[in-house]
Scaffold this active site. Sequence first.
Site, PDB file in Angstrom:
ATOM      1  N   ASP A  76       0.787  -1.273   0.121  1.00 49.69           N
ATOM      2  CA  ASP A  76      -0.146   0.010   0.021  1.00 49.69           C
ATOM      3  C   ASP A  76       0.901   1.127  -0.028  1.00 49.69           C
ATOM      4  O   ASP A  76       1.611   1.609   0.969  1.00 49.69           O
ATOM      5  CB  ASP A  76      -0.754  -0.105   1.326  1.00 49.69           C
ATOM      6  CG  ASP A  76      -1.529   1.194   1.154  1.00 49.69           C
ATOM      7  OD1 ASP A  76      -1.783   2.187   0.499  1.00 49.69           O
ATOM      8  OD2 ASP A  76      -2.542   1.227   2.210  1.00 49.69           O
ATOM      9  N   ASP A 109      -6.153  15.855 -21.074  1.00 52.55           N
ATOM     10  CA  ASP A 109      -5.404  14.441 -21.296  1.00 52.55           C
ATOM     11  C   ASP A 109      -4.507  14.701 -22.709  1.00 52.55           C
ATOM     12  O   ASP A 109      -3.434  13.992 -22.730  1.00 52.55           O
ATOM     13  CB  ASP A 109      -6.530  13.251 -21.837  1.00 52.55           C
ATOM     14  CG  ASP A 109      -5.963  11.972 -22.155  1.00 52.55           C
ATOM     15  OD1 ASP A 109      -5.032  11.541 -21.373  1.00 52.55           O
ATOM     16  OD2 ASP A 109      -6.353  11.356 -23.108  1.00 52.55           O
ATOM     17  N   HIS A 125       0.336  16.863 -24.765  1.00 49.24           N
ATOM     18  CA  HIS A 125       1.180  16.572 -26.100  1.00 49.24           C
ATOM     19  C   HIS A 125       1.074  17.700 -27.123  1.00 49.24           C
ATOM     20  O   HIS A 125       2.168  17.678 -27.885  1.00 49.24           O
ATOM     21  CB  HIS A 125       0.361  15.403 -26.578  1.00 49.24           C
ATOM     22  CG  HIS A 125       0.295  14.159 -25.501  1.00 49.24           C
ATOM     23  ND1 HIS A 125       1.355  13.687 -24.910  1.00 49.24           N
ATOM     24  CD2 HIS A 125      -0.486  13.112 -25.478  1.00 49.24           C
ATOM     25  CE1 HIS A 125       1.162  12.418 -24.210  1.00 49.24           C
ATOM     26  NE2 HIS A 125       0.230  12.345 -24.460  1.00 49.24           N
ATOM     27  N   LYS A 136     -11.100  11.526 -30.326  1.00 49.27           N
ATOM     28  CA  LYS A 136     -11.562   9.818 -30.289  1.00 49.27           C
ATOM     29  C   LYS A 136     -12.501   9.615 -31.207  1.00 49.27           C
ATOM     30  O   LYS A 136     -13.405  10.504 -31.782  1.00 49.27           O
ATOM     31  CB  LYS A 136     -11.646   9.612 -28.943  1.00 49.27           C
ATOM     32  CG  LYS A 136     -10.584   9.764 -27.947  1.00 49.27           C
ATOM     33  CD  LYS A 136     -11.003   9.069 -26.401  1.00 49.27           C
ATOM     34  CE  LYS A 136      -9.930   8.994 -25.605  1.00 49.27           C
ATOM     35  NZ  LYS A 136      -8.678   8.053 -26.105  1.00 49.27           N
TER      36      LYS A 136
END
Length: 488
Positions: free
Chosen positions: A91, A234, A239, A339
């Site tokens: 953990d 994202d 990017h 996408k």
Amino acid sequence: MSDSTTAFELILFGAAGDLSLRKLIPSLYCLHLDQRIHPEGRIIAVARRNYEREDFLKVVKKALIKHLNVDLFDEETWNSFAKRLSYAQMDITDPASYDTTLKHYLNRPDTPKVFYLATHSDMYGVICQHLYSHQMLRGEARVVLEKPIGMDYQSAVEVCKEVDKYCNEEQIYRIDHYLGKETVQNLLALRFANSIFEHQWNQRYIDHIQITIAETLGVEQRAGFYEAAGAMRDMMQNHLLQLLCMVAMEPPAQLNAESIRDEKVKVLKALKPITGELINANVVRGQYQEGSLNGQPTPAYREEPGVNPHSDTETFVSMKVEIDNWRWAGTPFYLRTGKRLPDRACEIVIQFKEVPHSVFELQHPASMANKLIFRLQPDDGIKLQLCEKRVGKGMSVKPVLLNLTAEHARKDRVPDAYERLLSDAIEGNPTLFLREDELLTAWQWIDPILKAWEHSGSRPEFYHGGIWGPAASTLLLARDGRLWQENH
């Protein structure tokens, strides 16, 4: 003979997650296959799941077979690679486990340690705190941080502050795997080693630049992350802005980490702010509905497992960006990512200005424009579009693509971006990693757009799976008399 002169211990946190099994461990396997890491390099996989080592090795082997090209995997290489792998079930929020579990595996005190944090960025400060308090960040220890770091400017600042308490800047390697792609590095070589291009790399000769990262896949198994992030966080914040920096940066004083990073930060600071009414005019966001790809029906984003059926998360973003400096004043950069688009592609298109006066009949000047095209995926390469005469009577011309990628490079296996970056992290080369001011400047520029979306209550425009995003994205260029490059 190994490329690496460095024995190492790489500790991979989040080793049972999608990124580790899909990208990181396969890349380490390829480095091992190509003998590009030291024979005594060791990998300690850390995760919460209660695996015995042999059970974890079965999971890794299955992932390698699934994600590697069929010609790269063989039993002999696998057996030798598996000897490098250990598994530590722990953990990561429990301070005691670093002493009772992790230290048990780190049995070479003088060997450089690379701690790769393939976890949510909320955990970076906690992990670094425990590593520091257990004296694991001494000497040549390095910490690799995956993107996205934070979900907006303020949260990124908080994550950085926490990590900075325990690590100095030289120890921190913030990764953006697109910078590890061979063609991105070749872009710098093509510019700065060839006067034929660098002399024309400015607003006098370049009409506009397009940068596209397109995916055919939907959200897949990442709904939990993607619902909170969306395409802007994202892909765009990291990017696409990093690729923009590599295209637009000034020549660095030297080809070293600090000089290159300095020039990238200058580009980010020169980005013209997109605020207020400019957001509606220059930024398009979309969300995919049901559609069709390769003859197969695809579900809407809101119908994907784990997605809120009323979600307003964007799966597509395009924007018009301008850089306020001498080199690029008046030259637009068009960025897009999404996408469920028709093709998987990552491409940078440099479109040069048209000839002042065309003497050839029946030719649309824009279709005859010279273009320099950097293709990053699925197949790396560089092409130059010129014009030549059509065979036959008259003086009709047509565009033709010249392949600038060397013949041997097309035949050789192009290493995955993560292979390059993992190798650099092991060797202590920070050139292709982000500096803290880079990260925060990018967030600072993106933040007003995210805040405006949040407060305006506006919703993304729908587009059907299998097309190039919403109609507003086409209009973004059409208003300027331009078209997206879509002949992939």
